[in-house]
Each structure stands twice: as structure tokens, then as C-alpha cells.
Write a protein that holds these residues in place. Structure first.
Motif, mmCIF file in Angstrom:
data_model
loop_
_atom_site.group_PDB
_atom_site.id
_atom_site.type_symbol
_atom_site.label_atom_id
_atom_site.label_comp_id
_atom_site.label_asym_id
_atom_site.label_seq_id
_atom_site.Cartn_x
_atom_site.Cartn_y
_atom_site.Cartn_z
ATOM 1 N N LEU A 30 0.796 -1.225 0.000
ATOM 2 C CA LEU A 30 0.000 0.000 0.000
ATOM 3 C C LEU A 30 0.830 1.278 0.000
ATOM 4 O O LEU A 30 0.276 2.370 -0.086
ATOM 5 N N LEU A 31 2.143 1.150 0.097
ATOM 6 C CA LEU A 31 3.008 2.325 -0.006
ATOM 7 C C LEU A 31 3.604 2.472 -1.405
ATOM 8 O O LEU A 31 4.370 3.407 -1.667
ATOM 9 N N ASP A 32 3.248 1.556 -2.306
ATOM 10 C CA ASP A 32 3.750 1.622 -3.681
ATOM 11 C C ASP A 32 3.111 2.801 -4.420
ATOM 12 O O ASP A 32 1.939 3.126 -4.205
ATOM 13 N N ARG A 33 3.880 3.428 -5.301
ATOM 14 C CA ARG A 33 3.393 4.563 -6.077
ATOM 15 C C ARG A 33 2.256 4.140 -7.009
ATOM 16 O O ARG A 33 2.153 2.983 -7.410
ATOM 17 N N ARG A 34 1.404 5.114 -7.368
ATOM 18 C CA ARG A 34 0.275 4.883 -8.272
ATOM 19 C C ARG A 34 0.359 5.860 -9.450
ATOM 20 O O ARG A 34 -0.446 6.802 -9.549
ATOM 21 N N PRO A 35 1.319 5.688 -10.347
ATOM 22 C CA PRO A 35 1.544 6.677 -11.418
ATOM 23 C C PRO A 35 0.360 6.857 -12.363
ATOM 24 O O PRO A 35 0.072 7.973 -12.793
ATOM 25 N N TYR A 38 -2.375 9.005 -10.646
ATOM 26 C CA TYR A 38 -2.069 10.427 -10.533
ATOM 27 C C TYR A 38 -1.967 11.096 -11.897
ATOM 28 O O TYR A 38 -2.306 12.286 -12.037
ATOM 29 N N ALA A 39 -1.510 10.372 -12.923
ATOM 30 C CA ALA A 39 -1.497 10.938 -14.272
ATOM 31 C C ALA A 39 -2.920 11.254 -14.722
ATOM 32 O O ALA A 39 -3.190 12.316 -15.308
ATOM 33 N N THR A 40 -3.851 10.329 -14.429
ATOM 34 C CA THR A 40 -5.256 10.543 -14.784
ATOM 35 C C THR A 40 -5.847 11.698 -13.989
ATOM 36 O O THR A 40 -6.531 12.572 -14.546
ATOM 37 N N ARG A 41 -5.577 11.715 -12.689
ATOM 38 C CA ARG A 41 -6.138 12.765 -11.827
ATOM 39 C C ARG A 41 -5.621 14.146 -12.211
ATOM 40 O O ARG A 41 -6.384 15.117 -12.274
ATOM 41 N N LEU A 42 -4.318 14.258 -12.469
ATOM 42 C CA LEU A 42 -3.733 15.529 -12.874
ATOM 43 C C LEU A 42 -4.286 15.979 -14.221
ATOM 44 O O LEU A 42 -4.544 17.183 -14.430
ATOM 45 N N SER A 43 -4.499 15.044 -15.143
ATOM 46 C CA SER A 43 -5.040 15.392 -16.458
ATOM 47 C C SER A 43 -6.463 15.921 -16.343
ATOM 48 O O SER A 43 -6.818 16.932 -16.973
ATOM 49 N N ILE A 44 -7.285 15.250 -15.538
ATOM 50 C CA ILE A 44 -8.677 15.696 -15.355
ATOM 51 C C ILE A 44 -8.698 17.083 -14.710
ATOM 52 O O ILE A 44 -9.468 17.964 -15.120
ATOM 53 N N PHE A 92 5.518 11.455 -6.874
ATOM 54 C CA PHE A 92 6.779 11.159 -7.538
ATOM 55 C C PHE A 92 7.768 10.521 -6.557
ATOM 56 O O PHE A 92 7.710 10.767 -5.354
ATOM 57 N N ARG A 93 8.687 9.763 -7.094
ATOM 58 C CA ARG A 93 9.688 9.110 -6.246
ATOM 59 C C ARG A 93 10.772 10.080 -5.803
ATOM 60 O O ARG A 93 11.372 9.904 -4.751
ATOM 61 N N THR A 94 11.046 11.098 -6.601
ATOM 62 C CA THR A 94 12.098 12.050 -6.273
ATOM 63 C C THR A 94 11.497 13.417 -5.955
ATOM 64 O O THR A 94 10.364 13.728 -6.357
ATOM 65 N N PRO A 295 0.006 6.821 -1.225
ATOM 66 C CA PRO A 295 -0.842 7.384 -2.277
ATOM 67 C C PRO A 295 -2.306 7.389 -1.872
ATOM 68 O O PRO A 295 -2.808 6.417 -1.286
ATOM 69 N N ALA A 296 -2.988 8.464 -2.186
ATOM 70 C CA ALA A 296 -4.367 8.650 -1.737
ATOM 71 C C ALA A 296 -5.302 7.488 -2.061
ATOM 72 O O ALA A 296 -6.120 7.100 -1.221
ATOM 73 N N PRO A 297 -5.240 6.878 -3.257
ATOM 74 C CA PRO A 297 -6.193 5.796 -3.545
ATOM 75 C C PRO A 297 -5.965 4.538 -2.717
ATOM 76 O O PRO A 297 -6.831 3.666 -2.675
ATOM 77 N N ASN A 298 -4.817 4.442 -2.054
ATOM 78 C CA ASN A 298 -4.547 3.269 -1.219
ATOM 79 C C ASN A 298 -5.077 3.419 0.203
ATOM 80 O O ASN A 298 -5.101 2.447 0.961
#
Length: 341
Positions: A30-35, A38-44, A92-94, A295-298
Motif C-alpha cells: 500500500l506504499l507503492d506509487r500509483r503513477p 495520478y497521471a489521470t487525476r492531474l489530467s482531469i 513522484f519518487r524524487t 498514495p491517496a487511492p490506497n
């Protein structure tokens, strides 16, 4: 408010409670990134933001612009939630891409100083609801404890008597408070990236006021700004108020380990997907405070794990409906002002 002082002799043992929970969360991935998320959310969010201003320009001199003001208040708040996630390094990881995105969204996009707000918010996370260390419960217009009420003077003291009734009207000024605080922070010696942040903030407001007062006559433009910024402030305040307001306020006498400090001062809000979207998934406040970089969805997936674990170790875990969360917060504010009445 009940005391939360832990026995010093138990702190070493209790300190391992969070480590065991962290292992469960990590093992569940549950700590893994969800790219993709977030790409979808930022685009919307970007489409809604640009589309909203395009609609504003297309409508021109029309009273329908007040509906655009309402919609843009929602869009601004949703962008604020994204900036919040960026500040917690969920996206982001960095650090560098997160900083760039945060500055663009926060300073340029919605006129909030991302660097100042992130620093302030991190201090809140380190000591939630602590009178001496949490900037979110520092006495200002609203006071959060009877001790603060007793020490208050002037307007805060006057308002504190019936502050529960003033709370929502005062939220109409919250966006302006954040805008002003963002500028003020950049003139402190400790300010970082002063030039970049100030340039982006000034650019935001030049474009914002320039567009609004160019497209609309003065009266309608002023009303648009009042409605837009007022609802933006109310939306932000209504999102953050259920999380901690009405929960125990800590002082230097309270000695709690990390897990208990985060769980006992936070409140979750039940709800489905609509509540998750409307509150930026901050309705899982307990899980967010325990794992701010999750990540928020987790957070929804982590919730049953955390709740079950708290039951196992005997830690109170509070979860209510949205309306009841406001009720608890307002009753607390009214109780705080009781001695002054």
C-alpha cells in the motif's frame, strides 16, 4: 477534554506498535506509487481548470458567470488536494518533479504558496492538535481549547463566546487568509525559493484579476471574485474541519507514542466514492496521518487493516458520518467558549 497522558514506563513497549502496523501495510503493497492514477487525476484537473477559464471567457458579460465561480471554487479546491499529495511525496519518487508540480499548481494555479503551506502542514503532521506545536490549532480568530479562550483578547475573545455559530461564516475568508499568509511567508528570512514563488504568485493574481475585470464589468467582476474565493475557502475549511476539530487537544503534559498521537487526535469520515472525491480522500485521516506518503487511492484499502490493528492493541479508532463530524467539531467549539459566556 479528556487527558491522554501515557505512562512513561509503557512508552518503550508501545513504540513498537507502529512498526508492526507498518510491516502489515508494507507487505500489502500500500506504499507503492500509483503513477497511472495520478497521471489521470492531474489530467482531469488540468482539463477542468483550463476548461473553466475558457468557459468564463466565452460567456462574457453574463450572470451565468456566478455558476462558473461556483464550479471554479470546486476546481481550485481539487487542485489544492493534488498539491497536498505532492507535498507529502505521494506522487513522484524524487523531490524535484514534486516541487516543480507543487509550485505550478499551488502558486501559479490557485494562488497558494506551496512551500509555505507544505512546511506548515508538515509541522501539523508532526504534532497534530498540539497546542504548542501544531500551527492549525494556534489561537487566532478561532480558539481551540478553554486555556486558549481564557488567554484570548479583543476580537478572538468576543467571537469565542459563540464561535461555533461564527465558524462557517468565517470560512468565507479562509482563502484570503491563505493568499495573504502565502505572501507574508516569502518575506521572512527563512523563506526558500523566494524569487520563484513570489513571481508565480504575482503572476497568478495579475492574470486572475486581469481576466475577471476585463471580461466582466466592475460590479459583476467583484461579485464573481467574492463568490469564487468565498466558496473556495468554505470548501477547503469543510474538508479539513472533520479531520481533527473536536478531537483531543494535546499539551506538553501529554506523552504519547507516534501511533497513539496520530490515531487519537484524528477522525475518519465514512462514505463511498463521492465522499472520497469530494474530500480529496482526506476522510481517511487516521491512515493518512500514520502513513502520510501513502498514495491517496490506497488509503481506503489501508483503512480496515488499521482499524483492525487498533482494536487488537486497544487504541480508540473514531469514524463517523460527515454530518456528525461537523456536529462534533461545532460542539467542541461551543464548549470551549462556555467559560466566556
Amino acid at each position: 477534554m479528556r487527558r491522554l497522558v501515557a505512562s512513561p514506563g509503557t512508552l518503550d513497549v508501545r513504540g513498537s506498535d507502529f512498526a508492526r502496523l507498518a510491516h502489515k501495510i508494507t507487505d500489502a503493497g500500500l506504499l507503492d506509487r500509483r503513477p497511472v492514477y495520478y497521471a489521470t487525476r492531474l489530467s482531469i484537473a488540468a482539463v477542468a481548470y483550463l476548461g473553466g477559464w475558457a468557459l468564463f471567457a466565452w460567456l462574457g458579460d453574463s450572470w451565468l458567470q456566478l455558476l462558473v465561480a461556483v464550479g471554479m471554487a470546486v476546481v481550485f479546491a481539487q487542485l489544492g488536494f493534488v498539491a497536498h499529495d505532492l507535498g507529502h511525496r505521494q506522487v513522484f519518487r524524487t523531490r524535484r518533479p514534486g516541487d516543480i508540480a507543487g509550485l505550478v499548481i499551488g502558486n501559479f494555479g490557485i494562488g497558494l504558496g506551496w512551500g509555505w503551506w507544505t512546511s506548515k502542514h508538515n509541522r501539523h503532521h508532526a504534532n497534530p492538535n498540539h497546542e504548542d506545536h501544531d500551527p492549525d490549532v494556534s489561537p487566532a480568530v478561532i480558539v481551540w481549547s478553554e486555556d486558549q479562550a481564557a488567554r484570548s483578547q479583543g476580537i478572538p475573545r468576543f467571537l469565542a463566546k459563540h464561535q461555533a455559530f461564527w465558524f462557517f461564516p468565517l470560512l468565507t475568508l479562509e482563502a484570503w487568509h491563505l493568499h495573504i499568509a502565502s505572501f507574508k511567508a516569502l518575506f521572512k528570512p527563512s523563506a526558500k525559493r523566494r524569487g520563484q514563488e513570489l513571481t508565480l504568485l504575482v503572476t497568478h493574481f495579475v492574470l486572475y484579476f486581469g481576466l475577471v475585470f476585463t471580461v466582466l464589468p466592475f460590479g459583476k467582476a467583484l461579485l464573481f471574485v467574492v463568490v469564487h474565493q468565498g466558496l473556495f475557502g468554505i470548501y477547503l475549511g469543510c474538508t479539513f474541519a472533520p479531520n481533527h476539530k473536536g478531537m483531543p487537544v494535546l499539551t506538553k503534559e501529554d506523552k504519547l507514542d507516534f501511533l497513539r498521537k496520530q490515531v487519537l487526535t484524528s477522525r475518519n469520515v465514512r462514505g463511498g466514492w463521492f465522499t472520497d472525491v469530494a474530500l480529496g480522500q482526506l476522510n481517511y485521516q487516521i491512515e493518512h496521518h500514520l502513513f502520510p506518503n501513502m498514495p491517496a487511492p490506497n488509503l481506503r484499502k489501508a483503512q480496515p487493516i488499521v482499524q483492525e490493528y487498533c482494536a487488537e492493541i486497544g487504541v480508540s479508532y473514531l469514524q463517523t458520518g460527515l454530518v456528525e463530524s461537523y456536529g462534533q467539531a461545532l460542539r467542541h467549539l461551543h464548549q470551549v467558549g462556555a467559560p466566556l459566556r
